[in-house]
Design an enzyme around this catalytic site. Structure first.
Site, short mmCIF file in Angstrom:
data_model
loop_
_atom_site.label_atom_id
_atom_site.label_comp_id
_atom_site.label_asym_id
_atom_site.label_seq_id
_atom_site.Cartn_x
_atom_site.Cartn_y
_atom_site.Cartn_z
N HIS A 194 0.88 -1.16 0.00
CA HIS A 194 0.00 0.00 0.00
C HIS A 194 0.92 1.22 0.00
O HIS A 194 1.83 1.32 0.84
CB HIS A 194 -0.85 0.05 1.27
CG HIS A 194 -2.03 -0.88 1.27
ND1 HIS A 194 -1.92 -2.23 1.09
CD2 HIS A 194 -3.36 -0.63 1.44
CE1 HIS A 194 -3.13 -2.78 1.15
NE2 HIS A 194 -4.02 -1.83 1.37
N GLU A 197 -1.68 6.22 -0.53
CA GLU A 197 -3.12 6.28 -0.22
C GLU A 197 -3.35 7.63 0.48
O GLU A 197 -4.01 8.51 -0.06
CB GLU A 197 -3.52 5.10 0.68
CG GLU A 197 -5.01 5.10 1.08
CD GLU A 197 -5.37 3.95 2.03
OE1 GLU A 197 -4.48 3.29 2.59
OE2 GLU A 197 -6.60 3.74 2.23
N ASP A 274 -11.29 -3.22 -1.74
CA ASP A 274 -10.55 -2.94 -0.51
C ASP A 274 -11.18 -3.61 0.73
O ASP A 274 -10.75 -4.69 1.11
CB ASP A 274 -10.40 -1.43 -0.30
CG ASP A 274 -9.17 -1.05 0.53
OD1 ASP A 274 -8.41 -1.95 0.91
OD2 ASP A 274 -8.97 0.16 0.78
N1 HPA Z 1 -5.10 0.91 3.84
C1 HPA Z 1 -4.25 0.53 4.78
N2 HPA Z 1 -4.48 -0.54 5.54
C2 HPA Z 1 -5.60 -1.22 5.36
C3 HPA Z 1 -6.51 -0.85 4.41
C4 HPA Z 1 -6.24 0.26 3.59
O1 HPA Z 1 -7.00 0.66 2.70
N3 HPA Z 1 -7.53 -1.75 4.49
C5 HPA Z 1 -7.21 -2.64 5.45
N4 HPA Z 1 -6.03 -2.32 5.99
ZN ZN Z 2 -6.16 -1.90 1.27
#
Ligand code: HPA
Ligand code: ZN
Length: 329
Positions: A194, A197, A274
């Site tokens: 990730h 974001e 997600d």
């Molecule tokens: N971002 C970061 N951590 C997470 C997410 C996300 O979208 N969903 C579940 N854990």
């Molecule tokens: Zn995620």
């Protein structure tokens, strides 16, 4: 268009299995396993689903995940998601789970992986849906704790194709996990993370430097033209999650989301759900929300799906076989 979206074959690449825990199952497991949660009924749970940012979501998400205890709980959770896949015409899914969330509560990893893989096998046999499993390391914990978890995962290598990185992003850049990623790579795991974001585009650059082959989210990439060009030239997939970004205020409004613009620039953009139980919907709802807000053409909608097939961790032969489903549809 609604019908086109419903029957379009879809491939999901960004799905946290703990994020498919629907309020009804949360309440049921809380009672069955005698794990108290701060909500008494469905209304209270749903009221808690008004998030200000990523952290306010994660607090609720970890409280929810605490009710998962027995192997059958992980099986039931995963099976319920695979039935959603069937309904949403998802033909292949690459599923995240958070081993540390469970190990820390004393749940053996064998139960977690055992329950999930049992449901995935049944889904392949009975629903014809394929899947792979990705273990995410929690970035708010230390690298040392992450490496310990990684070591527990090694015996399950045949069931887990990749290692990912999730949880609280700001202040926990990929470079915090340099050694962990190197170890995971040595063990033969693929890497994803990730990045971009909530935190800025330099997190995406760091994830790529550490060897991530896909970027989960990546919304902030457009703050650097050079990075956008790099992502385009190298066909680095972005597993984007529109309803999640809206729920967590990453984007104020889906009409402002950059995913279609990035697709039109030639990036390998994909659409994913997600944490669908928390963000208002599974794959079809995400595709529909994108259509309502941005009005992509049918060809562009199909391209999101074809990109996901290209970006998946399936073999060349498996990809060719799934590609045929696009032309039957
Ligand atoms: N971002 C970061 N951590 C997470 C997410 C996300 O979208 N969903 C579940 N854990
Ligand atoms: Zn995620």
């Amino acid at each position: 268009m609604k019908q086109f979206i419903e029957t379009l074959p879809k491939i999901e690449l960004h799905l946290h299995i703990e994020g498919t825990l629907e309020p009804e199952m949360m309440l049921h497991l809380s009672q069955k396993n005698q794990i108290p949660i701060p909500y008494q009924n469905l209304e209270e749970i749903k009221r808690a689903y008004r998030f200000q940012n990523l952290q306010s979501f994660l607090d609720v998400y970890y409280a929810g995940a605490s009710v998962l205890c027995e192997q059958e709980d992980f099986f039931d959770l995963t099976w319920a998601y695979m039935l959603q896949c069937k309904e949403n015409h998802v033909i292949h899914s690459e599923i995240f789970f958070d081993p540390q969330t469970h190990i820390m509560r004393g749940i053996p990893i064998s139960r977690v992986v055992g329950g999930i893989t049992q449901a995935l096998k049944k889904a392949k046999e009975e629903l014809g849906i394929s899947s792979v499993l990705i273990a995410c390391i929690l970035r708010h914990l230390t690298q040392e704790e992450g490496i310990k978890a990684l070591e527990e995962l090694i015996p399950y290598k045949k069931d887990i194709v990749a290692i990912g990185l999730d949880s609280s992003e700001i202040g926990n850049p990929p470079s915090k996990f340099r050694e962990l990623f190197a170890r995971a790579k040595e063990e033969g795991f693929l890497l994803v993370a990730h990045a971009g974001e909530e935190a800025d585009y330099t997190y995406i650059q760091e994830a790529l430097e550490l060897g991530a082959s896909r970027i989960d989210h990546g919304v902030q990439c457009d703050k650097s033209e050079e990075l956008v060009e790099f992502l385009k030239i190298h066909r680095i997939p972005l597993t984007m999650c529109p309803l999640s970004n809206y729920a967590l205020k990453v984007t104020p409004d889906l009409t402002k989301h950059n995913l279609l613009e990035l697709l039109r620039k030639g990036l390998c953009v994909t659409i994913n759900s997600d944490d669908p139980a928390y963000f208002g919907g599974y794959m079809n709802t995400n595709f529909e929300a994108v259509y309502e807000a941005l009005h992509p053409t049918k060809e562009e909608m199909r391209q999101f799906s074809l990109n996901a097939l290209e970006a998946s961790f399936l073999s060349y032969e498996e990809k060719e076989e799934l590609k045929r489903k696009f032309f039957e549809a």
